[in-house]
Design an enzyme around this catalytic site. Structure first.
Site, PDB file in Angstrom:
ATOM      1  CG  HIS A  30       1.839   5.955  -6.180  1.00 19.02           C
ATOM      2  ND1 HIS A  30       0.695   5.510  -5.927  1.00 19.02           N
ATOM      3  CD2 HIS A  30       2.003   7.098  -5.096  1.00 19.02           C
ATOM      4  CE1 HIS A  30      -0.117   6.152  -5.316  1.00 19.02           C
ATOM      5  NE2 HIS A  30       0.740   7.079  -4.836  1.00 19.02           N
TER       6      HIS A  30
ATOM      7  CG  ASP B 150       4.210   0.928  -8.138  1.00 21.81           C
ATOM      8  OD1 ASP B 150       3.763   2.249  -7.583  1.00 21.81           O
ATOM      9  OD2 ASP B 150       3.077   0.317  -8.357  1.00 21.81           O
ATOM     10  CG  HIS B 151       2.904   3.372 -11.424  1.00 19.51           C
ATOM     11  ND1 HIS B 151       2.041   2.772 -12.361  1.00 19.51           N
ATOM     12  CD2 HIS B 151       2.756   2.823 -10.273  1.00 19.51           C
ATOM     13  CE1 HIS B 151       1.384   1.912 -11.771  1.00 19.51           C
ATOM     14  NE2 HIS B 151       1.752   2.051 -10.565  1.00 19.51           N
TER      15      HIS B 151
ATOM     16  CG  HIS C 287       0.008   7.299 -10.501  1.00 17.86           C
ATOM     17  ND1 HIS C 287      -0.030   6.192 -11.288  1.00 17.86           N
ATOM     18  CD2 HIS C 287       0.242   6.516  -9.048  1.00 17.86           C
ATOM     19  CE1 HIS C 287       0.015   4.980 -10.745  1.00 17.86           C
ATOM     20  NE2 HIS C 287       0.242   5.211  -9.473  1.00 17.86           N
TER      21      HIS C 287
ATOM     22  CG  ASP D  23      -1.677   2.067  -9.601  1.00 20.94           C
ATOM     23  OD1 ASP D  23      -1.481   1.054 -10.624  1.00 20.94           O
ATOM     24  OD2 ASP D  23      -0.996   2.050  -8.717  1.00 20.94           O
TER      25      ASP D  23
ATOM     26  CG  HIS E 284      -0.486  -2.826 -10.091  1.00 23.01           C
ATOM     27  ND1 HIS E 284       0.763  -3.164  -9.411  1.00 23.01           N
ATOM     28  CD2 HIS E 284      -0.552  -1.606  -9.909  1.00 23.01           C
ATOM     29  CE1 HIS E 284       1.215  -2.274  -8.891  1.00 23.01           C
ATOM     30  NE2 HIS E 284       0.519  -1.072  -9.198  1.00 23.01           N
TER      31      HIS E 284
ATOM     32  CG  HIS F  19      -4.211   5.519  -7.369  1.00 28.79           C
ATOM     33  ND1 HIS F  19      -4.335   4.597  -6.414  1.00 28.79           N
ATOM     34  CD2 HIS F  19      -2.770   5.576  -7.594  1.00 28.79           C
ATOM     35  CE1 HIS F  19      -3.013   4.004  -6.136  1.00 28.79           C
ATOM     36  NE2 HIS F  19      -2.366   4.342  -7.072  1.00 28.79           N
TER      37      HIS F  19
END
Ligand code: ZN
Ligand code: FE
Length: 253
Positions: A56, A58-59, A54, A131, A169, A112
């Protein structure tokens, strides 16, 4: 196919998958470039593909630099083409992508984010859930609805129970505290928590998990359980109502 767990940022995991026969690699959700480059250089490997679950940061934070350095192709969900940096290969729900020994099916699991997907390496029984499904938890619902997240988790529940779960995570310990609060008589959960504590104590990842373990222990996959409903004071409610209640409680846990 070998999977290497690469910690990134504060509590993210990226995964380098190695096709040992062809000496080719993919990375799943590189949150930052540095730890991936370090791993590849240490093992004398290059990078062919970047797979994103996805959009975001942090990915996908490592996409641009990794693509520049290795000429790797970025793969993601077609509908998120404008959100995922540098996407080259657009995949649709249920589409199969094959290259070298990598063979993966895309499953669209919105909730999400609206364009969240998981990567199912069905020959290897491996699922990268980003996530959406965590070990003992699930992602926050940012873009989708409760119904979407619920049915995304239902899709995952139908995969073979031996499927290994690699998520985005290291949230397992914190998630376990929420699970045990409303599922305190679950013996399997109690022994899973002991295992988790042992791993954390030894600085080891709590992943992968298996779908079988998650079905037994992850409260978000157990919203049809009567005892959990009783603990929430919502006896007789539907699974969706129970799931939504759990998600709300977890948001403020
Ligand atoms: Zn996310
Ligand atoms: Fe994340």
């Amino acid at each position: 196919m070998k999977v290497e767990i690469i910690p990134c940022l504060k509590d993210n995991y990226s995964y380098v998958i190695i096709d040992e026969k062809n000496k080719k690699t993919c990375v799943i959700d590189p949150g930052e470039p540095k730890p991936i480059i370090n791993f590849l250089e240490k093992n004398n490997l290059k990078l062919s593909f970047i797979l994103n679950t996805h959009h975001h940061y942090d990915h996908v934070g490592g996409n641009t630099e990794l693509k520049k350095k290795y000429g790797a192709k970025v793969i993601g969900f077609a509908e998120d083409f404008h959100k995922i940096p540098e996407m080259d290969i657009k995949l649709k729900d249920e589409e199969i992508w094959k290259k070298y020994n990598f063979e993966v099916k895309v499953i669209h699991i919105p909730g999400h984010t609206l364009g969240h997907i998981c990567f199912y390496f069905y020959n290897d029984n491996i699922l990268f859930t980003g996530d959406t499904l965590f070990s003992l938890g699930c992602g926050r619902i940012f873009e989708g609805t409760y119904e979407q997240m619920f049915s995304s988790l239902e899709k995952i529940k139908k995969l073979p129970s031996k499927t290994k779960i690699y998520c985005g995570h290291e949230y397992t310990l914190q998630n376990s505290k929420f699970c045990i609060k409303y599922d305190n008589k679950n013996k399997s959960l109690i022994s899973k928590i002991n295992e988790i504590n042992e791993k954390i104590k030894n600085n080891k990842p709590t992943l992968p998990s298996t779908l079988k373990e998650e079905l037994r222990n992850n409260i978000f996959l157990r919203s049809n359980n009567e005892e959990i409903k009783t603990n929430l004071n919502i006896e007789g409610s539907s699974s969706l109502v129970t799931f939504s209640k759990l998600r709300d409680l977890k948001d403020n846990f």
